[in-house]
Design a protein around this motif. Sequence first.
Motif, PDB file in Angstrom:
ATOM      1  N   ARG A  24      30.113   4.278 -69.399  1.00 39.36           N
ATOM      2  CA  ARG A  24      31.472   4.015 -69.823  1.00 39.36           C
ATOM      3  C   ARG A  24      32.394   4.258 -68.617  1.00 39.36           C
ATOM      4  NH1 ARG A  24      29.984   7.810 -74.259  1.00 39.36           N
ATOM      5  NH2 ARG A  24      29.284   6.576 -76.042  1.00 39.36           N
ATOM      6  N   PRO A  25      33.496   3.504 -68.485  1.00 39.61           N
ATOM      7  CA  PRO A  25      34.040   2.503 -69.410  1.00 39.61           C
ATOM      8  C   PRO A  25      33.703   1.064 -69.027  1.00 39.61           C
ATOM      9  CG  PRO A  25      35.722   3.085 -67.813  1.00 39.61           C
ATOM     10  CD  PRO A  25      34.482   3.850 -67.427  1.00 39.61           C
ATOM     11  N   LEU A  26      32.568   0.825 -68.364  1.00 35.99           N
ATOM     12  CA  LEU A  26      32.219  -0.521 -67.915  1.00 35.99           C
ATOM     13  C   LEU A  26      31.965  -1.465 -69.092  1.00 35.99           C
ATOM     14  CD1 LEU A  26      29.806   0.090 -64.916  1.00 35.99           C
ATOM     15  CD2 LEU A  26      32.130  -0.824 -64.838  1.00 35.99           C
ATOM     16  N   ASP A  27      32.332  -2.718 -68.902  1.00 37.69           N
ATOM     17  CA  ASP A  27      31.981  -3.794 -69.831  1.00 37.69           C
ATOM     18  C   ASP A  27      30.634  -4.342 -69.363  1.00 37.69           C
ATOM     19  OD1 ASP A  27      31.659  -6.127 -71.312  1.00 37.69           O
ATOM     20  OD2 ASP A  27      33.770  -6.704 -71.169  1.00 37.69           O
ATOM     21  N   SER A  79      25.763   8.027 -73.139  1.00 37.04           N
ATOM     22  CA  SER A  79      26.174   6.678 -73.538  1.00 37.04           C
ATOM     23  C   SER A  79      25.006   5.708 -73.636  1.00 37.04           C
ATOM     24  CB  SER A  79      27.199   6.122 -72.537  1.00 37.04           C
ATOM     25  OG  SER A  79      26.644   6.066 -71.229  1.00 37.04           O
ATOM     26  N   ALA A  80      23.767   6.193 -73.437  1.00 35.01           N
ATOM     27  CA  ALA A  80      22.607   5.299 -73.401  1.00 35.01           C
ATOM     28  C   ALA A  80      22.397   4.513 -74.689  1.00 35.01           C
ATOM     29  CB  ALA A  80      21.344   6.084 -73.044  1.00 35.01           C
ATOM     30  N   PRO A  81      22.549   5.111 -75.892  1.00 32.89           N
ATOM     31  CA  PRO A  81      22.347   4.291 -77.096  1.00 32.89           C
ATOM     32  C   PRO A  81      23.246   3.057 -77.113  1.00 32.89           C
ATOM     33  CG  PRO A  81      22.391   6.607 -77.682  1.00 32.89           C
ATOM     34  CD  PRO A  81      22.795   6.524 -76.233  1.00 32.89           C
ATOM     35  N   GLU A  82      24.495   3.251 -76.769  1.00 31.41           N
ATOM     36  CA  GLU A  82      25.453   2.137 -76.736  1.00 31.41           C
ATOM     37  C   GLU A  82      25.132   1.165 -75.608  1.00 31.41           C
ATOM     38  OE1 GLU A  82      30.029   1.691 -75.085  1.00 31.41           O
ATOM     39  OE2 GLU A  82      29.359   3.620 -75.894  1.00 31.41           O
ATOM     40  N   TYR A 104      13.963   6.329 -72.420  1.00 34.33           N
ATOM     41  CA  TYR A 104      12.829   5.414 -72.599  1.00 34.33           C
ATOM     42  C   TYR A 104      12.540   5.193 -74.084  1.00 34.33           C
ATOM     43  CZ  TYR A 104       8.158   3.420 -72.368  1.00 34.33           C
ATOM     44  OH  TYR A 104       7.061   2.602 -72.529  1.00 34.33           O
ATOM     45  N   GLN A 105      12.647   6.242 -74.882  1.00 35.44           N
ATOM     46  CA  GLN A 105      12.438   6.078 -76.320  1.00 35.44           C
ATOM     47  C   GLN A 105      13.489   5.146 -76.918  1.00 35.44           C
ATOM     48  OE1 GLN A 105       9.729   7.171 -77.919  1.00 35.44           O
ATOM     49  NE2 GLN A 105       9.089   7.857 -75.873  1.00 35.44           N
ATOM     50  N   LEU A 106      14.727   5.277 -76.488  1.00 33.56           N
ATOM     51  CA  LEU A 106      15.779   4.361 -76.938  1.00 33.56           C
ATOM     52  C   LEU A 106      15.481   2.934 -76.480  1.00 33.56           C
ATOM     53  CD1 LEU A 106      18.867   6.582 -76.050  1.00 33.56           C
ATOM     54  CD2 LEU A 106      18.011   6.101 -78.356  1.00 33.56           C
ATOM     55  N   LEU A 107      14.995   2.811 -75.255  1.00 35.68           N
ATOM     56  CA  LEU A 107      14.685   1.494 -74.704  1.00 35.68           C
ATOM     57  C   LEU A 107      13.600   0.793 -75.519  1.00 35.68           C
ATOM     58  CD1 LEU A 107      15.289  -0.372 -72.188  1.00 35.68           C
ATOM     59  CD2 LEU A 107      13.293   0.701 -71.124  1.00 35.68           C
ATOM     60  N   THR A 108      12.573   1.536 -75.927  1.00 33.50           N
ATOM     61  CA  THR A 108      11.477   0.925 -76.680  1.00 33.50           C
ATOM     62  C   THR A 108      11.905   0.462 -78.073  1.00 33.50           C
ATOM     63  OG1 THR A 108      10.727   3.084 -77.515  1.00 33.50           O
ATOM     64  CG2 THR A 108       9.735   2.282 -75.460  1.00 33.50           C
ATOM     65  N   HIS A 109      13.002   1.031 -78.576  1.00 36.27           N
ATOM     66  CA  HIS A 109      13.529   0.562 -79.852  1.00 36.27           C
ATOM     67  C   HIS A 109      14.373  -0.699 -79.677  1.00 36.27           C
ATOM     68  CE1 HIS A 109      12.591   4.746 -81.157  1.00 36.27           C
ATOM     69  NE2 HIS A 109      12.272   4.112 -82.274  1.00 36.27           N
TER      70      HIS A 109
END
Length: 272
Positions: A126-129, A152-155, A177-182
């Motif tokens: 954040r706050p990048l688009d 901010s990784a989930p977003e 990495y766990q978030l990435l695999t989802h």
Amino acid sequence: MRPLRVIGNISRDHTRYPGHHGGHQLGGAALLLSRAAARAGRPAIPVSVIGTDLAQIPHMPELGNLTWSALRQEDGPSAAFTIDYDDHGQLTGLTAHYGVTEHLTRHALDDIARHPRSTYHLCCRRPLDVPALLTALTAGNTDFSIDFFLPSAPEMIHAARPWLSQAATVFVNAAEYQLLTHATSPSDLKEIVVTDGPDIARILHHGRQSAACRPPKTAAEEVTGAGDTFAGTFLALQARDAAPETALARATLAAAHRLSTPPLPIPGPRHP
């Protein structure tokens, strides 16, 4: 060798640990990653926006190996972060004041338009688009890598998902990495580099492990910036045609060294 243009924040950081350990330091992913890349032999250009309070940065001797042609200064305060850690160096809280970094997306889009054949690293914060930036990078088949920051990784992983398969390298820690695999299948990604603090770091090519390395044991004085140091070192060595296992091993050593190295001081005002 192409310079590495690093899109991200340069900030004033205040780290806090139990027992009143920590302090004020100069930080931001664009700065720390670029510095690590330059130290490992790759020219690096932070693409960032600072306020008048950090106008002295390009004149700091500690940063003399960086190219400042893509640094923009705006009237107002630079980004500032208060970062809280527990006794094990795990992030427990973050307070952010973005200041003039609100202008960073437009500045980065202009930079990409001027340098479509360059190599970029995008620090997805954040706050990048992030969708706008990844659209611009992929429209011209620009070579790029990306990383994330756990708060901010989930977003940001969700926002980046349509373009992840076009990244040359995706850097994540174990939780990211766990978030990435989802969000996507690792087999769809060209290269994922996964770090896990003091545990084994891995490289995955299309989901298959191709290299692994355990970092050396280090007494951590300051953990902020270790991941940026790792990524910058890895990208520099990769550009110098180092074998993946060599780049991984040297990047883990650089990150370990960062843990026990005094952080960069926040510069004072420049005198006429």
